[in-house]
Scaffold this motif. Sequence first.
Motif, PDB file in Angstrom:
ATOM      1  N   GLU A 130       0.994  -1.171  -0.046  1.00  0.00           N
ATOM      2  CA  GLU A 130      -0.016  -0.081  -0.022  1.00  0.00           C
ATOM      3  C   GLU A 130       0.770   1.241   0.079  1.00  0.00           C
ATOM      4  N   LEU A 131       2.040   1.267   0.563  1.00  0.00           N
ATOM      5  CA  LEU A 131       2.825   2.267   0.784  1.00  0.00           C
ATOM      6  C   LEU A 131       3.562   2.715  -0.739  1.00  0.00           C
ATOM      7  N   VAL A 132       3.595   1.540  -1.656  1.00  0.00           N
ATOM      8  CA  VAL A 132       3.915   1.742  -2.982  1.00  0.00           C
ATOM      9  C   VAL A 132       2.952   2.450  -3.791  1.00  0.00           C
ATOM     10  N   ALA A 133       1.958   2.248  -3.619  1.00  0.00           N
ATOM     11  CA  ALA A 133       0.682   2.679  -4.292  1.00  0.00           C
ATOM     12  C   ALA A 133       0.514   4.065  -3.665  1.00  0.00           C
ATOM     13  N   ARG A 134       0.528   4.475  -2.536  1.00  0.00           N
ATOM     14  CA  ARG A 134       0.436   5.917  -2.141  1.00  0.00           C
ATOM     15  C   ARG A 134       1.460   6.596  -2.679  1.00  0.00           C
TER      16      ARG A 134
END
Length: 472
Positions: A164-168
């Motif tokens: 999710e950190l990648v997506a954000r």
Amino acid sequence: MKSSQFLVVESDASRAESVVSALAFLGYRPVLANRLQPAELAESWRGVYVGTVEDETELEGHLATVSRGGKSLPMLVAADSPLATSLIADDARSNNVELIDMPLRYERLSEALRALQSRMEPVHASRRFVGQSGPMQRVNGLIRQVAPFDSSVLVLGESGSGKELVARTIHDCSPRRDKPFVAINCGAIPAELLESELFGHEKGAFTGAINTRKGRFEMAEGGTLFLDEIGDMSLPMQVKLLRVLQERVFERVGGNRPQRCDVRIIAATHRDLESAIERGSFREDLFYRLSVFPLEMPPLRQRLEDLPALIAEFNQRLVQRGLSSVRFTPSAMGALCRHAWPGNVRELSNLVERMAILMPHGEVRAADLPEKYRGALPVEEVSGAALIAMMEAEPEVVESFGYAGEGDPSVLPQGGLDLKDHLAGIEIGLIRQALNSANGVVAHAAKLLRVQRTTLVEKLRKYGLSETVQAG
């Protein structure tokens, strides 16, 4: 120190007690709305929990009293709360709300709090990713390459690795950065409810649909929609999602008016989708629609050189929440480097938080770590006689302290060592062994170690072992 107060609005006394205990365990200071003191109103609030509250006017009254105002507060809402539907449907609040099922589960509560914190306190993309290891430099390079475009991204990686950190970060680096970032966990929502969560529903579309509600596609309009755990989505739902991705048009459940959408799709999964395609549990056409730009997040065990930077980052976040930071000694860091980290970065974050609660402002040695992280312990600040006795012990005793196969323990390793930490480890190991032999009775353990009882009591206090022993 930043306040970590959390307002709890709950009319059910037993539920209120459960929520208060859980939030307190996670380091927050929960305050029941009906016990709010005037002196507490001026403090900064970290969020609000809404449970079985029937009257929305009552809730608004409580929210109006807190300093940041009701509209801006992160909000945990019990999924069965009478107000859940109206709070999610409220455009001013929808992005600040996380639903949680009752009874509470620690993992889900932690996940919801992290999601709210990241939404309400966004961090600049250049400071999001921690670590300068080779694998992370490659990930950062790929993010910079794909962020400016609207191409769909499929983020692969083990659970807890930071998908999710990648997506954000992709969203924050993209031209859509000023529009919403909306996340949904496809594996956490029952299949029969997922369609409504994604596309919304009209009033009366099904039992319990008392209001019209926007779906995540509408909430993310102009921005980014993150579909986490896409591999857990049912086949019928995959068909409906594929149509929306192809035509960029959807209809609310119970409605017949087509709505166009402009969102960038980022999906993530820890599953092997190509194997799922062979088994027939995932559609091949949807896979190719999602994986225009696949990006794999490395597991923590492949970037162990990032451990110190990650621990420093987690300490900083704990301090912001009002908890204490902790320091890991070289022996502890060595033990952590030998751990396999099946839970990846999330597991490390949980460990740092756990040690901060157990040893606030303390120094964590290898022997202080939970058992599964210790590996082959060094051992701890022992008298010269005890150290000599240790070195003259039988081979199986030496092996129990981690020296088996490593040569003479009296020989300095090639890379050197922290002598104070090394000797302290030996002492803790011997004290633990003596206490085990004495069934936790201090007086008997002191006799085995040939020291005064008062001396052993001091050492137990020094190493934080006093709670594990019996008087005597």
